[in-house]
Design an enzyme around this catalytic site. Structure first.
Site, PDB file in Angstrom:
ATOM      1  N   ASN A   7      39.211 -10.681 -30.936  1.00  0.00           N
ATOM      2  CA  ASN A   7      38.425 -10.494 -29.731  1.00  0.00           C
ATOM      3  C   ASN A   7      37.863 -11.863 -29.339  1.00  0.00           C
ATOM      4  O   ASN A   7      36.886 -12.343 -29.923  1.00  0.00           O
ATOM      5  CB  ASN A   7      37.302  -9.485 -30.050  1.00  0.00           C
ATOM      6  CG  ASN A   7      36.460  -9.164 -28.838  1.00  0.00           C
ATOM      7  OD1 ASN A   7      36.552  -9.824 -27.806  1.00  0.00           O
ATOM      8  ND2 ASN A   7      35.624  -8.157 -28.975  1.00  0.00           N
ATOM      9  N   LYS A  14      35.918 -12.930 -32.633  1.00  0.00           N
ATOM     10  CA  LYS A  14      35.630 -11.972 -33.710  1.00  0.00           C
ATOM     11  C   LYS A  14      36.974 -11.464 -34.206  1.00  0.00           C
ATOM     12  O   LYS A  14      37.868 -11.230 -33.393  1.00  0.00           O
ATOM     13  CB  LYS A  14      34.871 -10.759 -33.157  1.00  0.00           C
ATOM     14  CG  LYS A  14      33.446 -11.030 -32.743  1.00  0.00           C
ATOM     15  CD  LYS A  14      32.801  -9.696 -32.326  1.00  0.00           C
ATOM     16  CE  LYS A  14      31.592  -9.939 -31.452  1.00  0.00           C
ATOM     17  NZ  LYS A  14      31.239  -8.863 -30.568  1.00  0.00           N
ATOM     18  N   ARG A  93      42.063  -7.808 -27.879  1.00  0.00           N
ATOM     19  CA  ARG A  93      41.223  -7.097 -26.923  1.00  0.00           C
ATOM     20  C   ARG A  93      41.328  -7.811 -25.571  1.00  0.00           C
ATOM     21  O   ARG A  93      41.164  -9.027 -25.466  1.00  0.00           O
ATOM     22  CB  ARG A  93      39.774  -7.131 -27.394  1.00  0.00           C
ATOM     23  CG  ARG A  93      38.867  -6.481 -26.397  1.00  0.00           C
ATOM     24  CD  ARG A  93      37.469  -6.981 -26.563  1.00  0.00           C
ATOM     25  NE  ARG A  93      36.621  -6.366 -25.558  1.00  0.00           N
ATOM     26  CZ  ARG A  93      35.856  -7.066 -24.762  1.00  0.00           C
ATOM     27  NH1 ARG A  93      35.843  -8.381 -24.813  1.00  0.00           N
ATOM     28  NH2 ARG A  93      35.087  -6.453 -23.898  1.00  0.00           N
ATOM     29  N   HIS A 182      34.051  -1.166 -21.751  1.00  0.00           N
ATOM     30  CA  HIS A 182      33.651  -0.639 -23.074  1.00  0.00           C
ATOM     31  C   HIS A 182      34.480   0.593 -23.461  1.00  0.00           C
ATOM     32  O   HIS A 182      34.029   1.446 -24.222  1.00  0.00           O
ATOM     33  CB  HIS A 182      32.160  -0.196 -23.098  1.00  0.00           C
ATOM     34  CG  HIS A 182      31.175  -1.304 -22.878  1.00  0.00           C
ATOM     35  ND1 HIS A 182      30.064  -1.159 -22.087  1.00  0.00           N
ATOM     36  CD2 HIS A 182      31.121  -2.557 -23.373  1.00  0.00           C
ATOM     37  CE1 HIS A 182      29.360  -2.279 -22.088  1.00  0.00           C
ATOM     38  NE2 HIS A 182      29.988  -3.140 -22.860  1.00  0.00           N
ATOM     39  N   LEU A 211      24.781   0.995 -25.568  1.00  0.00           N
ATOM     40  CA  LEU A 211      23.643   0.166 -25.150  1.00  0.00           C
ATOM     41  C   LEU A 211      23.618  -1.127 -25.964  1.00  0.00           C
ATOM     42  O   LEU A 211      22.956  -1.216 -26.998  1.00  0.00           O
ATOM     43  CB  LEU A 211      22.324   0.939 -25.324  1.00  0.00           C
ATOM     44  CG  LEU A 211      22.281   2.378 -24.772  1.00  0.00           C
ATOM     45  CD1 LEU A 211      20.929   3.024 -25.045  1.00  0.00           C
ATOM     46  CD2 LEU A 211      22.587   2.394 -23.279  1.00  0.00           C
ATOM     47  N   GLY A 214      25.588  -5.818 -22.864  1.00  0.00           N
ATOM     48  CA  GLY A 214      26.063  -5.088 -21.694  1.00  0.00           C
ATOM     49  C   GLY A 214      25.882  -3.618 -22.038  1.00  0.00           C
ATOM     50  O   GLY A 214      25.903  -3.260 -23.217  1.00  0.00           O
ATOM     51  N   ARG A 243      21.482  -8.093 -16.531  1.00  0.00           N
ATOM     52  CA  ARG A 243      22.161  -7.564 -15.335  1.00  0.00           C
ATOM     53  C   ARG A 243      21.357  -6.416 -14.729  1.00  0.00           C
ATOM     54  O   ARG A 243      20.782  -5.604 -15.460  1.00  0.00           O
ATOM     55  CB  ARG A 243      23.559  -7.053 -15.703  1.00  0.00           C
ATOM     56  CG  ARG A 243      24.538  -8.171 -15.980  1.00  0.00           C
ATOM     57  CD  ARG A 243      25.869  -7.625 -16.448  1.00  0.00           C
ATOM     58  NE  ARG A 243      26.146  -8.046 -17.807  1.00  0.00           N
ATOM     59  CZ  ARG A 243      27.116  -7.555 -18.561  1.00  0.00           C
ATOM     60  NH1 ARG A 243      27.916  -6.620 -18.099  1.00  0.00           N
ATOM     61  NH2 ARG A 243      27.311  -8.009 -19.778  1.00  0.00           N
ATOM     62  N   VAL A 334      21.275  -1.680 -29.165  1.00  0.00           N
ATOM     63  CA  VAL A 334      20.039  -0.946 -28.868  1.00  0.00           C
ATOM     64  C   VAL A 334      20.186   0.526 -29.269  1.00  0.00           C
ATOM     65  O   VAL A 334      19.297   1.108 -29.895  1.00  0.00           O
ATOM     66  CB  VAL A 334      19.694  -1.051 -27.359  1.00  0.00           C
ATOM     67  CG1 VAL A 334      18.383  -0.341 -27.062  1.00  0.00           C
ATOM     68  CG2 VAL A 334      19.639  -2.508 -26.895  1.00  0.00           C
ATOM     69  N   GLY A 335      21.324   1.121 -28.931  1.00  0.00           N
ATOM     70  CA  GLY A 335      21.539   2.549 -29.198  1.00  0.00           C
ATOM     71  C   GLY A 335      21.542   2.877 -30.681  1.00  0.00           C
ATOM     72  O   GLY A 335      21.080   3.948 -31.091  1.00  0.00           O
ATOM     73  N   GLU A 336      22.048   1.944 -31.499  1.00  0.00           N
ATOM     74  CA  GLU A 336      22.134   2.210 -32.938  1.00  0.00           C
ATOM     75  C   GLU A 336      20.819   1.919 -33.656  1.00  0.00           C
ATOM     76  O   GLU A 336      20.555   2.471 -34.712  1.00  0.00           O
ATOM     77  CB  GLU A 336      23.233   1.329 -33.572  1.00  0.00           C
ATOM     78  CG  GLU A 336      24.625   1.734 -33.155  1.00  0.00           C
ATOM     79  CD  GLU A 336      25.675   0.672 -33.480  1.00  0.00           C
ATOM     80  OE1 GLU A 336      25.449  -0.164 -34.378  1.00  0.00           O
ATOM     81  OE2 GLU A 336      26.730   0.670 -32.811  1.00  0.00           O
ATOM     82  N   GLU A 387      35.022  -0.586 -32.378  1.00  0.00           N
ATOM     83  CA  GLU A 387      36.099  -0.848 -31.421  1.00  0.00           C
ATOM     84  C   GLU A 387      37.340  -1.390 -32.120  1.00  0.00           C
ATOM     85  O   GLU A 387      38.461  -1.093 -31.733  1.00  0.00           O
ATOM     86  CB  GLU A 387      35.593  -1.841 -30.362  1.00  0.00           C
ATOM     87  CG  GLU A 387      34.513  -1.223 -29.497  1.00  0.00           C
ATOM     88  CD  GLU A 387      33.677  -2.227 -28.731  1.00  0.00           C
ATOM     89  OE1 GLU A 387      32.771  -2.829 -29.346  1.00  0.00           O
ATOM     90  OE2 GLU A 387      33.912  -2.404 -27.529  1.00  0.00           O
TER      91      GLU A 387
END
Ligand code: ADP
Length: 401
Positions: A7, A14, A93, A182, A211, A214, A243, A334-336, A387
């Protein structure tokens, strides 16, 4: 089969190496090379079950990235393979597959030409990905190379979700439509949610919230992304670190006229100086926003509220778009890791069957788990995204066949 995933970004690469068979999916190692400015790079390498190695180094150019990766993977002491020839396939990717690439493909000269055509739609990504792809082809000439697109999971949306209400010929002439991004992350976490629910993927309605720096959401109905919050570019939708996400398009000519700036400068403003940092004037990082909010900073609180309110609106909208929801998934940085954000995003959603278990929500951080109350009709999950695993599995399937 040993499959390497790559990636490439503007200042980093990565990678992960997997052993994939029909029944086994094992990560052997992963690593990251990051530019920190003035020719200095930090390379980290982590073999599965071993110590993480971190080295600061000077790298002359991107071509050297790949040699460093190969040296790490084949290192006498901590390497996981003897030679690069063991790598039978490399999955790359690619940010944008346009309307053409509805799924992952083996890279050919024709595929490369098509990918180049879409490069102008994502100027900060695709050219680096193409460069990386060519370097990897030179270093692993005997391996099969595949492209996995960020857009392809969303490529089965119906026209009423992807056509913008502007003159239709702009779609035909310039390809202006919703593409979404995503995709591999939304695919992985929605598929994983179906496994955790022990219900067939093609019979579920799942709302996924990615989250990270981006951020985007998707409505995944019966295994298909039927809508997503990012659009023609990755600027639309949720409030992000820098953003703006959705704003009234009428604001743009006003800012251009009042500030005397160009369209390009306005685009930079909306991409780089808006979102959390723009509202709060503090930071684009949710950790800083929360820390300041807890000290009583009102602008940090406002940024947090706008960010989470918009996610709540999208959750309700996507439940409406799908005629209900069986599950909601939080993923990415953020979500995790932020129970506080997840709690605020689910507040007031009990009318549609969403109730969090506050203890589970607090305890499930950076790991997989249910965070909803056991009686909640809609199950809410935290699922760390993966991913690279989707990239490796797609690559394996393509190369094997
Ligand atoms: P990327 O989109 O670059 O892959 P990530 O998914 O790793 O990013 O998410 C990075 C973001 O996650 C950071 O900008 C940071 O704001 C956020 N983050 C990381 N840890 C936490 C935490 N404990 N609480 C809130 N936000 C966090």
């Amino acid at each position: 089969m040993k499959v390497l995933t790559m990636n490439f970004g503007s200042s980093s690469v990565k990678y992960q190496l997997f052993e994939i068979t029909d029944t086994e999916k094992t990560r052997l190692a992963k690593g990251l090379i990051e530019h920190t400015g003035s020719g200095t790079y930090i390379a980290t390498y982590h073999p599965a079950g071993g110590e993480k190695i971190r080295e600061v180094m000077q790298i002359p150019d991107t071509a050297a990235y790949l040699k460093i990766i190969l040296e790490a993977l084949t290192h006498k002491k901590y390497g996981v393979i003897k030679s690069g020839d063991e790598i039978k396939a490399v999955g790359h990717r690619i940010a944008h597959g346009g309307e053409h690439f509805k799924e992952s493909v083996v890279i050919t000269e024709e595929v490369k030409e098509k990918i180049k055509e879409y490069a102008s739609l994502v100027p900060l990504h695709q050219i680096y990905e193409l460069q990386g792809m060519e370097l990897a082809e030179a270093l692993f000439p005997h391996a099969a190379h595949t492209a996995i697109f960020d857009t392809s999971f969303h490529s089965h949306m119906p026209p009423h979700a992807y056509i913008y209400p502007i003159p239709y010929h702009y779609y035909k002439r310039y390809g202006i439509r919703r593409y979404g991004f995503h995709g591999t992350s939304h695919y992985y976490v929605s598929l994983r949610a179906s496994e955790l629910l022990k219900q067939p993927y093609d019979k579920l309605k799942i709302i996924t919230c990615h989250l990270g720096n981006g951020a985007s959401m998707a409505a995944v109905k019966n295994g298909v992304s039927i809508d997503t919050s990012m659009g023609f570019t990755s600027l639309e939708g949720l409030v992000m670190g820098t953003r703006c996400g959705d704003i009234d398009p009428g604001i743009i000519p006003q800012i251009i006229a009042k500030e005397g700036i160009t369209a390009e400068e306005c685009s930079t403003l909306l991409n780089r100086s808006s979102g959390l940092v723009g509202i709060s004037g503090i930071s684009n990082d949710m950790r800083d926003i929360v820390a300041e909010m807890e000290k009583g900073n009102e602008m940090a609180k406002l940024a947090f509220d706008i960010y989470t309110y918009r996610i709540r609106k999208y959750i309700s909208a996507y439940a409406g778009a799908m005629g209900g929801a069986d599950a909601i998934v939080f993923t990415a940085g953020v979500g995790e890791r932020s129970p506080l954000v997840r709690k605020a995003c689910c507040e007031g959603l009990s009318f549609m069957g969403v109730t969090l278990d506050s203890v589970k929500n607090k305890n499930v951080v950076s790991k997989e788990g249910v965070i909803s109350d056991e009686h909640s009709p809609v199950k809410v999950f935290c699922i760390p995204t993966n991913e690279e695993l989707i990239m490796a599995m797609d690559t394996y399937k393509l190369v094997k066949s």
